[in-house]
Design a protein around this motif. Structure first.
Motif, PDB file in Angstrom:
ATOM      1  N   ILE A 148      58.697  27.166   7.731  1.00  0.00           N
ATOM      2  CA  ILE A 148      59.144  25.927   8.371  1.00  0.00           C
ATOM      3  C   ILE A 148      58.164  25.609   9.504  1.00  0.00           C
ATOM      4  CG2 ILE A 148      61.033  24.782   9.584  1.00  0.00           C
ATOM      5  CD1 ILE A 148      62.943  26.838   8.352  1.00  0.00           C
TER       6      ILE A 148
ATOM      7  N   SER B 251      65.106  35.189   3.921  1.00  0.00           N
ATOM      8  CA  SER B 251      65.089  34.884   5.361  1.00  0.00           C
ATOM      9  C   SER B 251      65.360  36.145   6.184  1.00  0.00           C
ATOM     10  CB  SER B 251      66.131  33.812   5.680  1.00  0.00           C
ATOM     11  OG  SER B 251      65.994  32.693   4.848  1.00  0.00           O
TER      12      SER B 251
ATOM     13  N   THR C 148      65.844  29.405   5.121  1.00  0.00           N
ATOM     14  CA  THR C 148      65.935  28.455   4.020  1.00  0.00           C
ATOM     15  C   THR C 148      66.745  29.126   2.934  1.00  0.00           C
ATOM     16  OG1 THR C 148      63.872  29.211   2.985  1.00  0.00           O
ATOM     17  CG2 THR C 148      63.721  27.354   4.531  1.00  0.00           C
TER      18      THR C 148
ATOM     19  N   ALA D  44      64.563  18.673   4.408  1.00  0.00           N
ATOM     20  CA  ALA D  44      63.629  19.766   4.124  1.00  0.00           C
ATOM     21  C   ALA D  44      62.181  19.349   4.365  1.00  0.00           C
ATOM     22  CB  ALA D  44      63.799  20.241   2.683  1.00  0.00           C
TER      23      ALA D  44
ATOM     24  N   ILE E 151      58.883  21.790   5.357  1.00  0.00           N
ATOM     25  CA  ILE E 151      59.145  23.152   4.887  1.00  0.00           C
ATOM     26  C   ILE E 151      58.287  23.416   3.666  1.00  0.00           C
ATOM     27  CG2 ILE E 151      60.892  24.691   3.902  1.00  0.00           C
ATOM     28  CD1 ILE E 151      62.972  23.255   5.563  1.00  0.00           C
TER      29      ILE E 151
ATOM     30  N   ASP F 234      65.893  23.476  -2.583  1.00  0.00           N
ATOM     31  CA  ASP F 234      65.687  24.033  -1.245  1.00  0.00           C
ATOM     32  C   ASP F 234      66.589  23.348  -0.227  1.00  0.00           C
ATOM     33  OD1 ASP F 234      63.617  25.602  -2.235  1.00  0.00           O
ATOM     34  OD2 ASP F 234      62.039  24.227  -1.583  1.00  0.00           O
TER      35      ASP F 234
ATOM     36  N   PRO G  37      67.253  23.888   4.287  1.00  0.00           N
ATOM     37  CA  PRO G  37      67.269  24.724   5.495  1.00  0.00           C
ATOM     38  C   PRO G  37      68.665  25.335   5.656  1.00  0.00           C
ATOM     39  CG  PRO G  37      66.423  22.515   5.957  1.00  0.00           C
ATOM     40  CD  PRO G  37      67.021  22.468   4.592  1.00  0.00           C
TER      41      PRO G  37
END
Length: 598
Positions: free
Chosen positions: A81, A153, A171, A198, A201, A209, A211
């Protein structure tokens, strides 16, 4: 250990309110207590980067902090990110670049006053649920370093669980914002796709996807998500919030659970799950077994079929440099070249069919309840079987974004060996707030310590900010629970909040014309408190509800006994000259009961 380690968002907010200027020195001391050698960080901010953020923050008008709800709150950002002027690597040094601007989610949080403390480690290109597919080293579990931290993550979960930040960004494509939460005794909020932009990212699978947010409490996670959210016209997959979902689940919610569960032979994980089920049932939750086969079949599609080609498209030319990629990540992503466009369309048709089956199943319950993962693995075991064991961890997560569901990973009773074992609730898109409201109740019920910090849950009740997607309405008569017109609320996803009273200057009348007796409420100099029910109705359904209200009734603003103002039923004064005044009964039910007793 720094005195500020383990601070919740509320703790930082309290310091900001007491002495905004002192907060600056507190943050600097907090920064110096962080270890730059900790491999949960890929890039810990430099002193210059910290002071640049603080100078920008403290140059603003500090006479009122209402416009900066995250004033001085430290947070971490997963290193796929973008943070303006900082490197982004996605845990692949060969793909490193300096971000020209903040990702939309970071910009939103900075605008609310938050301070980025660093970029965190991850499974390379966000491909993995284990936290050990990184050239920067495996991020170990915060409770036992022999075990996986969960991925992708991993770093964001680790620094949050140890209290180094008040919240962190991850994410979540296949479970990356939930598995690390389950393995580290923290909250992982996987929002509805498109609610948080997103843009900015590094994509893993752009169609899936989103966040995600890690926090020590559900209330903190939801506040951060709501501040980060919002339609982004520059992001093609950003979506407008439809404001149609319920504000919360019923007091005694109804959850589906898989009829058949596997724990991969892990008896301790199974025992912890049973403890969680017992606690839920004891709290009033109804659990109904369902056929989990469509969920499981959809989960398998993400890596075992053409959907993996989306990851291949995301890494682009890096696939031509396998020596610069993690070997396992390369092996997984390389599979995408084996599928044709025809197979990709067939996979989409299958996804749509399975999603429809899932939606039909969830229509009869408030949410689906699953273990966050069926088991947990040691780093040594993952080294010997990296793909097979990783696949096990996604059994209860991989289908979520393919089916367009919202999800919330919650701390739950620990395993007998002292490792965390989380549960996850999943609901249709845009049910994020309802999930969070129940999550607050669940966290207060268990009252587990926060992360690994040893700190207790805050003594003040966990609560969510006011919802701009709902209207709170006071009903006084035929719309009360169990009354003839209550269906006009429940059929529109309105939920009961509480019974309370108006301020002491209202008069109540019975309108006896028509097939259904109705009340008329009038504000007056002389009157008394009248019993009402408060309901939260989705904003997009409010107009429909109002359109069904017949004259002489309407909707206006009512003042409650505690000073709150809500929308509520009012009546044209002219028709009350011939109506029956029933103010002395103090409420519609009391009057009806008195009529029945005659």
């Amino acid at each position: 250990m720094s005195a500020t380690f383990g601070y919740t968002l509320q703790d930082w907010q309290q310091h900001a309110k007491q002495d905004p200027l002192h907060l600056k020195s507190l943050l600097i001391a907090h920064f110096h207590a962080l270890n730059p050698q900790d491999n949960a960080w890929i890039h810990l901010c430099t002193a210059e980067q910290l002071h640049a953020q603080l100078d920008a923050l403290f140059s603003q008008d500090l006479t009122s902090l209402d416009a900066l709800p995250l004033f001085g709150v430290p947070f971490a950002v997963k290193d796929n990110i973008d943070v303006a002027g900082w490197p982004t690597t996605a845990a692949c040094p060969a793909a490193r670049y300096i971000a020209e601007q903040d990702a939309h989610v970071v910009a939103q949080l900075k605008a609310a006053g938050a301070i980025v403390m660093g970029k965190t480690n991850l499974d390379q290109f966000a491909t993995g649920l284990v936290g050990c597919r990184s050239p920067f080293g495996a991020v170990s579990n915060t409770f036992n370093p022999d075990y996986s931290s969960g991925g992708s993550s991993s770093g964001s979960a680790s620094v949050l669980a140890r209290g180094y930040v008040a919240f962190s960004l991850g994410t979540d494509t296949a479970g990356s914002g939930r598995v690390p939460a389950g393995f580290n005794n923290i909250v992982g909020l996987k929002p509805t796709k498109g609610w948080i932009s997103a843009r900015g990212i590094v994509p893993a699978c752009r169609l899936n996807d989103t966040p995600s947010v890690f926090a020590l409490t559900v209330a903190d996670a939801y506040l951060v998500a709501s501040l980060a959210a919002g339609y982004d016209e520059k992001e093609p997959y950003s979506r407008q919030h439809p404001a149609t979902a319920p504000a919360q689940f019923p007091t005694r919610p109804h959850f589906a659970v898989p009829e058949t569960l596997t724990f991969c032979g892990d008896k301790q994980a199974e025992a912890a799950w049973q403890q969680a089920l017992t606690a839920l049932e004891n709290s009033g939750v109804t659990l109904t077994p369902i056929d989990f086969a469509p969920f499981q079949q959809l989960a398998e599609q993400l890596y075992a079929g053409p959907w993996v080609a989306e990851r291949t498209a995301a890494v682009g030319a890096m696939l031509d440099r396998p020596e610069q990629m993690d070997p396992t990540v390369y092996q997984v992503i390389r599979q995408g070249v084996n599928f044709s466009a025809v197979q990709a369309y067939q996979a989409e048709y299958l996804r749509a069919d399975l999603t429809r089956q899932i939606q039909r199943t969830l229509a009869d319950v408030d949410a689906l309840l699953v273990p966050t993962t069926p088991t947990i693995h040691t780093l040594a075991a993952l080294e010997h079987a990296p793909i097979a064991l990783n696949s096990q961890l996604g059994l209860y997560t991989n289908f979520t974004n393919l089916a367009d569901l919202s999800a919330l990973a919650l701390p739950a009773p620990f395993r007998a060996d002292g490792l965390p074992a989380g549960i996850t609730l999943l609901a249709p898109a845009w049910h994020d707030r309802a999930l969070a409201e129940f999550g607050c109740r669940w966290q207060s019920l268990l009252h587990l310590p926060l992360g690994t910090s040893g700190r207790d849950l805050p003594s003040t009740p966990l609560s969510l900010p006011a919802s701009p997607a709902h209207v709170r309405v006071a009903v006084v008569g035929a719309h009360l629970t169990g009354m003839p017109l209550n269906f006009q609320l429940t059929s529109r996803n309105a939920v009961f909040i509480e019974e309370t009273q108006t301020a002491a200057h209202y008069r109540l009348f019975a309108l006896l014309d028509g097939p259904i007796k109705k009340p008329g409420l009038l504000k007056a100099e002389q009157g008394q408190a009248i019993t009402v029910e408060l309901w939260d109705i989705p904003l997009a359904r409010f107009g429909e509800f109002v359109a069904e209200i017949p004259a002489p009734l309407g909707i206006g603003s009512l003042t409650l006994l505690d000073g709150r103002t809500v929308k509520g039923f009012i009546c044209e004064p002219a028709v009350l000259n011939t109506a029956l005044e029933i103010t002395a009964f103090g409420g519609w039910r009391n009057w009806l009961t008195a009529q029945e007793e005659r």
